[in-house]
Design a protein around this motif. Structure first.
Motif, PDB file in Angstrom:
ATOM      1  N   ASN A  11       0.838  -1.212   0.000  1.00  0.00           N
ATOM      2  CA  ASN A  11       0.000   0.000   0.000  1.00  0.00           C
ATOM      3  C   ASN A  11       0.868   1.256   0.000  1.00  0.00           C
ATOM      4  N   SER A  16       1.883  11.218  -4.694  1.00  0.00           N
ATOM      5  CA  SER A  16       0.710  11.648  -3.925  1.00  0.00           C
ATOM      6  C   SER A  16      -0.198  12.422  -4.867  1.00  0.00           C
ATOM      7  N   LYS A  21      -7.125   8.071  -3.655  1.00  0.00           N
ATOM      8  CA  LYS A  21      -7.479   8.100  -2.233  1.00  0.00           C
ATOM      9  C   LYS A  21      -6.216   7.942  -1.393  1.00  0.00           C
ATOM     10  N   LYS A  22      -6.011   8.819  -0.447  1.00  0.00           N
ATOM     11  CA  LYS A  22      -4.806   8.776   0.390  1.00  0.00           C
ATOM     12  C   LYS A  22      -4.842   7.571   1.328  1.00  0.00           C
ATOM     13  N   ASN A  23      -3.709   6.913   1.436  1.00  0.00           N
ATOM     14  CA  ASN A  23      -3.620   5.746   2.292  1.00  0.00           C
ATOM     15  C   ASN A  23      -3.557   6.163   3.763  1.00  0.00           C
ATOM     16  N   ILE A  24      -4.440   5.611   4.584  1.00  0.00           N
ATOM     17  CA  ILE A  24      -4.455   5.923   6.017  1.00  0.00           C
ATOM     18  C   ILE A  24      -4.073   4.694   6.838  1.00  0.00           C
ATOM     19  N   ARG A  25      -3.735   3.609   6.166  1.00  0.00           N
ATOM     20  CA  ARG A  25      -3.363   2.376   6.860  1.00  0.00           C
ATOM     21  C   ARG A  25      -1.847   2.303   7.064  1.00  0.00           C
ATOM     22  N   SER A  27       1.893   1.341   6.590  1.00  0.00           N
ATOM     23  CA  SER A  27       2.601   0.917   5.384  1.00  0.00           C
ATOM     24  C   SER A  27       2.993  -0.548   5.498  1.00  0.00           C
ATOM     25  N   GLN A  54      -4.291  -0.128  -3.556  1.00  0.00           N
ATOM     26  CA  GLN A  54      -3.494   1.084  -3.370  1.00  0.00           C
ATOM     27  C   GLN A  54      -2.022   0.719  -3.510  1.00  0.00           C
ATOM     28  N   ASP A 193     -16.503   7.254   0.049  1.00  0.00           N
ATOM     29  CA  ASP A 193     -16.034   7.759   1.345  1.00  0.00           C
ATOM     30  C   ASP A 193     -17.119   7.506   2.380  1.00  0.00           C
ATOM     31  N   ASP A 228      -9.878   1.548   2.289  1.00  0.00           N
ATOM     32  CA  ASP A 228      -9.643   1.667   3.721  1.00  0.00           C
ATOM     33  C   ASP A 228     -10.087   0.416   4.486  1.00  0.00           C
TER      34      ASP A 228
END
Length: 277
Positions: A11, A16, A21-25, A27, A54, A193, A228
């Motif tokens: 991921n 960027s 979608k920005k990765n929030i998990r 790495s 991702q 979202d 997500d």
């Protein structure tokens, strides 16, 4: 019937981009042992996998080993990449498991330190060699509605148009450049979202029915847009894929789609499903 499985081998991404979608998990990279276990499970339902959710798959330090496993297991692989590390794998098309490679060229506006001409030449050379030496399909994607107004994107498209004749195919916004090499300019889409104010209770989708996704931590979700993991059907490292596909949550989701009902909150806020109406 599951026709394809998206597998996120990492991921982590080097870019960027605003459309992604920005990765929030946390790495993560799948280990070779984890990947082998996953495809052994996946093999029971389908031979078709997509290395994509991702992250940038060409960043994986053991990508060649991953493909060797796919070759050995008789998998059919589709790879999605921004192409910035393609120079490391000039002969990737030699892997018999690779069926299609899609280059996300809409990312060029965010490659601030790259030599765009060199970048495009690397991709075009790969496509030329692949066209001559393999059966791999290459697809160059410009999935931006404003692509003609973006300076770097427009320059890249001009490089293609000046070098190759574009032959319209029977697919909308799709042109053939050479044998098994295509240019695609489909419009972008909005990632679902869970915090979106929209809320629909009726609708259908193919998520879970013909496709599932496996995130880099092993979480199984209905589709590649659940980046997500908002719809965790289970974790493949804790339960077999067969058991996950027999779970009550999976059955409720897929039965809902078949009955024109959206059982999951994320699905109720997703507009991509409208493409399947």
């Amino acid at each position: 019937m599951i026709k394809r499985v998206y597998i996120e081998i990492t991921n982590v991404c080097n870019l960027s981009c605003s459309f992604c979608k920005k990765n929030i998990r946390p790495s993560r990279f799948l280990s070779i042992e984890e990947f082998l276990y996953i495809i052994q499970q996946v093999k029971t339902v389908t031979d078709y996998i997509y290395l994509h959710v991702q992250g940038e798959p060409l960043l994986h330090p053991q990508l060649e080993d991953i493909f060797l496993l796919c070759d050995r297991m008789g998998m059919h692989v589709q790879l999605v990449t921004n192409g910035t590390f393609l120079y490391r794998y000039p002969n990737l098309y030699n892997h018999p498991s690779l069926r299609k490679i899609s280059f996300s060229l809409q990312s060029v506006e965010y490659q601030h330190s790259a030599d765009i001409k060199e970048y495009m030449n690397t991709i075009l050379q790969f496509c030329r060699n692949s066209s001559k030496k393999s059966d791999v399909i290459c697809e160059m994607r410009f999935w931006r509605e404003d692509q003609d107004q973006l300076p770097v994107t427009s320059s890249c498209m001009s490089m293609i148009r000046q070098s190759y004749p574009l032959e319209q195919t029977n697919r909308k916004n799709n042109w053939k450049i050479m044998d098994r090499v295509y240019l695609d300019t489909a419009n972008s889409f909005q990632w679902p979202d869970i915090n979106n104010s929209e809320n629909h209770t009726r609708g259908r989708c193919l998520g879970g029915l013909t496709q599932i996704a496996i995130l880099s931590d092993g979480t199984v979700t209905p589709c590649c847009l659940d980046a997500d993991g908002d719809i965790p059907l289970g974790n493949i490292f804790h339960a077999s894929l067969n058991d996950i596909l027999q779970s009550e949550r999976y059955k409720a989701l897929t039965t809902g789609f078949q009955e024109d009902r959206l059982a999951e909150p994320l699905c109720q806020k997703c507009t991509y499903r409208m493409r399947f109406q």
